[in-house]
Design a protein around this motif. Structure first.
Motif, PDB file in Angstrom:
ATOM      1  N   PHE A 168      -1.849  -2.206  -0.900  1.00  0.00           N
ATOM      2  CA  PHE A 168      -1.834  -1.311   0.259  1.00  0.00           C
ATOM      3  C   PHE A 168      -2.430   0.061  -0.041  1.00  0.00           C
ATOM      4  CE2 PHE A 168       1.816  -4.219   0.694  1.00  0.00           C
ATOM      5  CZ  PHE A 168       1.376  -4.920   1.810  1.00  0.00           C
ATOM      6  N   ASN A 169      -2.991   0.236  -1.228  1.00  0.00           N
ATOM      7  CA  ASN A 169      -3.623   1.516  -1.562  1.00  0.00           C
ATOM      8  C   ASN A 169      -4.715   1.845  -0.554  1.00  0.00           C
ATOM      9  OD1 ASN A 169      -2.065   2.054  -3.755  1.00  0.00           O
ATOM     10  ND2 ASN A 169      -3.650   1.717  -5.296  1.00  0.00           N
ATOM     11  N   GLY A 170      -4.642   3.020   0.016  1.00  0.00           N
ATOM     12  CA  GLY A 170      -5.682   3.469   0.934  1.00  0.00           C
ATOM     13  C   GLY A 170      -5.570   2.942   2.344  1.00  0.00           C
ATOM     14  N   ALA A 171      -4.605   2.069   2.609  1.00  0.00           N
ATOM     15  CA  ALA A 171      -4.461   1.493   3.948  1.00  0.00           C
ATOM     16  C   ALA A 171      -3.704   2.449   4.864  1.00  0.00           C
ATOM     17  CB  ALA A 171      -3.733   0.155   3.871  1.00  0.00           C
ATOM     18  N   ASP A 172      -4.133   2.530   6.115  1.00  0.00           N
ATOM     19  CA  ASP A 172      -3.402   3.358   7.070  1.00  0.00           C
ATOM     20  C   ASP A 172      -2.215   2.559   7.609  1.00  0.00           C
ATOM     21  OD1 ASP A 172      -4.219   1.677   9.233  1.00  0.00           O
ATOM     22  OD2 ASP A 172      -6.057   2.827   9.497  1.00  0.00           O
ATOM     23  N   PRO A 173      -1.316   3.179   8.369  1.00  0.00           N
ATOM     24  CA  PRO A 173      -0.110   2.472   8.829  1.00  0.00           C
ATOM     25  C   PRO A 173      -0.396   1.183   9.598  1.00  0.00           C
ATOM     26  CG  PRO A 173       0.179   4.825   9.120  1.00  0.00           C
ATOM     27  CD  PRO A 173      -1.248   4.615   8.681  1.00  0.00           C
ATOM     28  N   ARG A 174      -1.408   1.189  10.471  1.00  0.00           N
ATOM     29  CA  ARG A 174      -1.719  -0.024  11.227  1.00  0.00           C
ATOM     30  C   ARG A 174      -2.201  -1.128  10.305  1.00  0.00           C
ATOM     31  NH1 ARG A 174      -5.302  -3.238  13.217  1.00  0.00           N
ATOM     32  NH2 ARG A 174      -6.958  -2.212  12.032  1.00  0.00           N
ATOM     33  N   GLN A 175      -3.047  -0.763   9.336  1.00  0.00           N
ATOM     34  CA  GLN A 175      -3.556  -1.753   8.388  1.00  0.00           C
ATOM     35  C   GLN A 175      -2.428  -2.334   7.538  1.00  0.00           C
ATOM     36  OE1 GLN A 175      -6.404   0.674   6.328  1.00  0.00           O
ATOM     37  NE2 GLN A 175      -8.008   0.392   7.868  1.00  0.00           N
ATOM     38  N   ARG A 176      -1.462  -1.495   7.155  1.00  0.00           N
ATOM     39  CA  ARG A 176      -0.325  -1.984   6.375  1.00  0.00           C
ATOM     40  C   ARG A 176       0.477  -3.008   7.170  1.00  0.00           C
ATOM     41  NH1 ARG A 176       1.735   1.734   2.095  1.00  0.00           N
ATOM     42  NH2 ARG A 176       0.085   3.239   1.698  1.00  0.00           N
ATOM     43  N   ILE A 177       0.730  -2.713   8.425  1.00  0.00           N
ATOM     44  CA  ILE A 177       1.494  -3.638   9.269  1.00  0.00           C
ATOM     45  C   ILE A 177       0.769  -4.962   9.399  1.00  0.00           C
ATOM     46  CG2 ILE A 177       2.303  -4.038  11.628  1.00  0.00           C
ATOM     47  CD1 ILE A 177       2.838  -0.993  11.786  1.00  0.00           C
ATOM     48  N   GLN A 178      -0.561  -4.899   9.630  1.00  0.00           N
ATOM     49  CA  GLN A 178      -1.337  -6.127   9.787  1.00  0.00           C
ATOM     50  C   GLN A 178      -1.347  -6.942   8.494  1.00  0.00           C
ATOM     51  OE1 GLN A 178      -4.680  -6.843   8.389  1.00  0.00           O
ATOM     52  NE2 GLN A 178      -4.570  -8.860   9.341  1.00  0.00           N
ATOM     53  N   MET A 179      -1.508  -6.267   7.356  1.00  0.00           N
ATOM     54  CA  MET A 179      -1.547  -6.974   6.078  1.00  0.00           C
ATOM     55  C   MET A 179      -0.191  -7.593   5.750  1.00  0.00           C
ATOM     56  SD  MET A 179      -4.579  -6.819   4.635  1.00  0.00           S
ATOM     57  CE  MET A 179      -4.497  -6.667   2.872  1.00  0.00           C
ATOM     58  N   MET A 180       0.873  -6.864   6.028  1.00  0.00           N
ATOM     59  CA  MET A 180       2.199  -7.407   5.772  1.00  0.00           C
ATOM     60  C   MET A 180       2.454  -8.651   6.618  1.00  0.00           C
ATOM     61  SD  MET A 180       4.686  -4.083   5.266  1.00  0.00           S
ATOM     62  CE  MET A 180       4.483  -3.001   3.841  1.00  0.00           C
ATOM     63  N   ALA A 181       2.023  -8.617   7.870  1.00  0.00           N
ATOM     64  CA  ALA A 181       2.176  -9.789   8.739  1.00  0.00           C
ATOM     65  C   ALA A 181       1.388 -10.978   8.185  1.00  0.00           C
ATOM     66  CB  ALA A 181       1.718  -9.453  10.152  1.00  0.00           C
ATOM     67  N   LEU A 182       0.192 -10.719   7.672  1.00  0.00           N
ATOM     68  CA  LEU A 182      -0.623 -11.778   7.072  1.00  0.00           C
ATOM     69  C   LEU A 182       0.078 -12.364   5.859  1.00  0.00           C
ATOM     70  CD1 LEU A 182      -3.233 -13.417   6.641  1.00  0.00           C
ATOM     71  CD2 LEU A 182      -4.157 -11.420   5.410  1.00  0.00           C
ATOM     72  N   PHE A 183       0.596 -11.511   4.983  1.00  0.00           N
ATOM     73  CA  PHE A 183       1.258 -12.003   3.768  1.00  0.00           C
ATOM     74  C   PHE A 183       2.510 -12.812   4.116  1.00  0.00           C
ATOM     75  CE2 PHE A 183      -0.577  -8.046   1.477  1.00  0.00           C
ATOM     76  CZ  PHE A 183      -1.807  -8.682   1.371  1.00  0.00           C
TER      77      PHE A 183
END
Length: 313
Positions: A168-183
């Motif tokens: 999550f380095n460098g990810a903004d809040p929306r990107q973090r939420i999307q990546m967490m949902a993917l994982f």
């Protein structure tokens, strides 16, 4: 759900058995053993704790100096056959700046000799929501975008095990939420995901189980609720400034959640090993005594102090 065992397990996807890795006189990983099943496991620890070294041993790029590292029942070290079932997202910037996002992910697909590399690349890029920038050179990507395109390249061959170093380095809040949902969706399909982080909140939001790594050692492991309890139940020190420090100090001496009180000229120092009980009682005590609280500040809440306590408890 991911499971953690202390040693070898016949059903484990990932196993470290008395694994160590040293560089000359520097010990990066010191005699660590655990076994993981499908689900999401977080490696939590300060920078330099040995998290990346563990992930690199799991990926087969680093040979353990001692002990065994196994993926899907096979030795990880230079086991090329495992790469078809393993995906790695390194922390370092590992994109070719002159390639577009599509070219970078498709290159990974071709290296895995997939029958339809272009189709696999499109699917992986869509999964990380990078289609809008797929035809742009990765050299112009932000750090968060580079992280996501690296995840796409690691997913393109549909691996059973995914290793992610500070994803999550460098990810903004929306990107973090999307990546967490993917994982989470990947874990729900029965895959094994291991990710590293030095940020407590990231691990708490995503990991089902946690391995706390400090100075190359496994300091604690288990369900996150258990780890959180270890962290909050440890001794804490608070500094208080109030409208009547002397009265507060005398009142707190009799509080069962407090085991130490020091009164200075302008503040009260309080020691407690019941974080929740103390923080909830102090406001009631102040209100009952007609005292105004100007400041209530923990003095030892750095992540390093938490890790130090876990190591030395």
């Amino acid at each position: 759900m991911s499971t953690i065992a202390a040693g070898p397990s016949p059903d484990a996807t990932i196993e470290l058995v008395n694994a160590s890795r040293w560089y000359g006189n520097i010990v990066a990983v010191n005699d660590i053993s655990f076994a993981l099943g499908p689900g999401i496991t977080g490696l939590l620890g300060p920078n330099g704790a040995g998290k990346s070294t563990i992930l690199h041993m799991l990926s087969g790029f680093l040979k353990p100096s001692n002990g065994d590292v196994r993926i899907l029942g096979q030795p990880a070290w230079q086991n090329v056959a495992l790469y078809h079932q393993l995906g790695l997202v390194p922390e370092r910037e590992a994109v070719y700046s002159f390639l577009t996002g599509t070219e970078f992910v498709e290159l990974s697909a071709r290296l895995h000799r997939l029958p339809d590399p272009a189709g696999a690349a499109r699917k992986a890029i869509a999964a990380v929501e990078m289609g809008f920038a797929a035809d742009r050179a990765t050299g112009g990507y932000s750090k968060g975008m580079k992280q996501r395109i690296k995840v796409a390249a690691a997913l393109v061959h549909d691996p059973e095990v995914l290793l992610l170093d500070e994803p999550f380095n460098g990810a903004d809040p929306r990107q973090r939420i999307q990546m967490m949902a993917l994982f989470r969706s990947l874990a729900a399909e029965g895959r094994t995901l291991v990710f590293s982080s030095h940020i407590l909140e990231e691990v708490e939001r995503l990991a089902e189980n946690v391995l706390v790594i400090v100075a190359g050692r496994l300091a604690a492991s288990g369900d996150f609720r258990e780890i959180r309890k270890l962290m909050t139940d440890r001794p804490h020190t608070f500094t208080l400034r109030t409208s009547d420090n002397r009265k507060v100090a005398s009142t707190l001496i009799g509080d069962p959640s407090v085991f130490g009180v020091e009164l200075d000229d302008d503040r009260v120092t309080v020691r407690t090993n019941q974080f929740a009980a103390f923080t909830s009682s102090i406001s009631r005590l102040a209100q009952a005594g007609g005292i105004t609280l100007y400041e209530l500040r923990p003095t030892d809440e750095s992540l390093e102090s938490v890790f130090s306590y876990l190591v030395n408890r």
